[in-house]
Write a protein that holds these residues in place. Structure first.
Motif, PDB file in Angstrom:
ATOM      1  N   SER A  10     -50.060  -9.557 -16.404  1.00  0.00           N
ATOM      2  CA  SER A  10     -50.022 -11.003 -16.231  1.00  0.00           C
ATOM      3  C   SER A  10     -49.233 -11.300 -14.964  1.00  0.00           C
ATOM      4  O   SER A  10     -48.303 -10.569 -14.641  1.00  0.00           O
ATOM      5  CB  SER A  10     -49.341 -11.669 -17.435  1.00  0.00           C
ATOM      6  N   ASP A  63     -55.104 -15.994 -18.547  1.00  0.00           N
ATOM      7  CA  ASP A  63     -54.912 -14.534 -18.606  1.00  0.00           C
ATOM      8  C   ASP A  63     -55.200 -13.978 -20.006  1.00  0.00           C
ATOM      9  O   ASP A  63     -55.303 -12.765 -20.175  1.00  0.00           O
ATOM     10  CB  ASP A  63     -53.516 -14.117 -18.106  1.00  0.00           C
ATOM     11  N   ASP A 159     -47.519 -14.784 -26.246  1.00  0.00           N
ATOM     12  CA  ASP A 159     -46.553 -15.237 -25.237  1.00  0.00           C
ATOM     13  C   ASP A 159     -45.479 -16.010 -25.988  1.00  0.00           C
ATOM     14  O   ASP A 159     -45.791 -16.867 -26.828  1.00  0.00           O
ATOM     15  CB  ASP A 159     -47.223 -16.144 -24.208  1.00  0.00           C
ATOM     16  N   TYR A 182     -40.521 -10.506 -17.679  1.00  0.00           N
ATOM     17  CA  TYR A 182     -39.588 -10.360 -16.551  1.00  0.00           C
ATOM     18  C   TYR A 182     -38.760  -9.086 -16.635  1.00  0.00           C
ATOM     19  O   TYR A 182     -38.421  -8.610 -17.725  1.00  0.00           O
ATOM     20  CB  TYR A 182     -38.623 -11.543 -16.511  1.00  0.00           C
ATOM     21  N   ASN A 192     -38.571 -20.181 -19.697  1.00  0.00           N
ATOM     22  CA  ASN A 192     -39.816 -20.929 -19.476  1.00  0.00           C
ATOM     23  C   ASN A 192     -40.973 -20.395 -20.316  1.00  0.00           C
ATOM     24  O   ASN A 192     -42.081 -20.202 -19.843  1.00  0.00           O
ATOM     25  CB  ASN A 192     -40.183 -20.912 -17.987  1.00  0.00           C
ATOM     26  N   HIS A 194     -41.185 -17.463 -21.816  1.00  0.00           N
ATOM     27  CA  HIS A 194     -41.387 -16.017 -21.729  1.00  0.00           C
ATOM     28  C   HIS A 194     -40.066 -15.301 -21.964  1.00  0.00           C
ATOM     29  O   HIS A 194     -38.989 -15.891 -21.845  1.00  0.00           O
ATOM     30  CB  HIS A 194     -41.935 -15.620 -20.353  1.00  0.00           C
TER      31      HIS A 194
HETATM   32  O1  LIG Z   1     -42.128 -18.768 -13.783  1.00  0.00           O
HETATM   33  C1  LIG Z   1     -43.180 -18.179 -14.036  1.00  0.00           C
HETATM   34  C2  LIG Z   1     -44.347 -18.853 -14.474  1.00  0.00           C
HETATM   35  C3  LIG Z   1     -45.485 -18.123 -14.758  1.00  0.00           C
HETATM   36  N1  LIG Z   1     -45.468 -16.762 -14.610  1.00  0.00           N
HETATM   37  C4  LIG Z   1     -46.696 -15.993 -14.872  1.00  0.00           C
HETATM   38  O2  LIG Z   1     -47.822 -16.858 -14.828  1.00  0.00           O
HETATM   39  C5  LIG Z   1     -48.487 -16.754 -16.061  1.00  0.00           C
HETATM   40  C6  LIG Z   1     -49.174 -17.972 -16.532  1.00  0.00           C
HETATM   41  O3  LIG Z   1     -49.807 -17.676 -17.789  1.00  0.00           O
HETATM   42  P1  LIG Z   1     -48.923 -17.062 -18.967  1.00  0.00           P
HETATM   43  O4  LIG Z   1     -48.029 -18.110 -19.504  1.00  0.00           O
HETATM   44  O5  LIG Z   1     -49.791 -16.347 -19.932  1.00  0.00           O
HETATM   45  O6  LIG Z   1     -48.040 -15.943 -18.249  1.00  0.00           O
HETATM   46  C7  LIG Z   1     -47.417 -16.375 -17.048  1.00  0.00           C
HETATM   47  C8  LIG Z   1     -46.659 -15.362 -16.263  1.00  0.00           C
HETATM   48  O7  LIG Z   1     -47.311 -14.137 -16.199  1.00  0.00           O
HETATM   49  C9  LIG Z   1     -44.348 -16.108 -14.215  1.00  0.00           C
HETATM   50  O8  LIG Z   1     -44.330 -14.879 -14.110  1.00  0.00           O
HETATM   51  N2  LIG Z   1     -43.235 -16.851 -13.924  1.00  0.00           N
END
Ligand SMILES: O=c1ccn([C@@H]2O[C@@H]3COP(=O)(O)O[C@H]3[C@H]2O)c(=O)[nH]1
Length: 249
Positions: A10, A63, A159, A182, A192, A194
């Protein structure tokens, strides 16, 4: 149960890569979980696509759903070839919202949409599936999934940011497939939606999981960095996702 990683990257697939998609197989079911960019070509490495029993989608970010349209075309063609019954659409279990996104999931006789809510419970063959909403997205639901079959449990965390309530859902899982978007160097100061690899490992350890598969990784990450930053998980094996990785429980 056996899990095969078809895609884990991703936000986009690296060269020859694929974004999230996992094949979960038991004696009685072949389930595709998420269907990202490049997943369909990886699925064909392991089985004919027309033998799938169901597709489950955690949420509608590109994704995780990019290959749904070509899967629908593929199934339609295999029905025309007589390799899949014309009256057997593939069930697609996916969030009921946003409604606009659900409109394309029923396609001719190839696929049929079934809405998911957090309370949904599915039985597909010998697999029981339940759901938990995660801390992800801008108001639209994203669901983690708990698969139970033959006395084993796999939790796919989808996610998920640090605000997800995992209690009573992931505890004691034989395998936790947890995102680690990350590494330490690029983890944002404000969460955010993740997790970092380090947070994934701490989470799995805190919930007594028996093994951990860290996924949803940028394709440029070094596997040694991922495994190194997953050091908090000491209760069992740690895997860094890679295409073709299989874990048998
Ligand atoms: O601050 C940010 C914002 C987004 N992203 C990437 O963009 C993707 C968007 O879809 P997702 O929510 O499945 O996954 C996210 C991440 O892989 C990131 O690495 N850092």
């Amino acid at each position: 149960m056996r899990v095969t990683v078809l895609g884990y990257q991703s936000p986009y697939p690296g060269p020859g890569g694929a974004t999230p998609g996992y094949l979960i197989e038991t004696n009685e079911a072949k389930l595709l979980v998420d269907c990202g960019s490049g997943v369909l070509s990886q699925l064909g490495v392991h089985m004919p696509i027309y033998e799938l029993d169901a597709l489950l989608l955690s949420h509608y970010h590109h994704d995780h759903v990019a290959d749904v349209g070509v899967l629908q075309y593929g199934l339609m063609v295999h029905q025309l070839f007589g390799q899949r019954p014309a009256d057997k659409p593939l069930p697609i279990y996916a969030p009921a919202l946003p409604e606009q996104q659900t409109k394309t999931l029923t396609y001719r006789d190839a696929t049929r949409f079934f809405p998911l809510e957090e309370q949904s419970q599915l039985v597909i063959g010998d697999v029981h599936v339940s759901f938990r909403r995660t801390d992800h997205g801008d108001g639209d639901p994203c669901y983690a999934m708990r698969f139970v079959a033959n006395g084993k449990t796999i939790v796919y965390g989808a996610d998920s940011g640090p605000g997800t309530n995992w209690r009573g859902f992931v505890d004691g899982a034989d395998l936790f497939i947890c995102e680690g978007t990350y590494l330490d160097h690029n983890r944002p100061k404000t969460p955010n939606g993740h997790l970092s690899v380090r947070q994934a490992a701490e989470l799995a350890q805190a919930h007594d999981c028996r093994s951990l598969l860290v996924t949803h990784l940028f394709h440029g990450y070094e596997e040694s960095d991922v495994l190194g930053q997953a050091e908090a998980f000491v209760a069992g094996p740690v895997h860094a996702a890679r295409i073709g990785l299989q874990i048998v429980l």
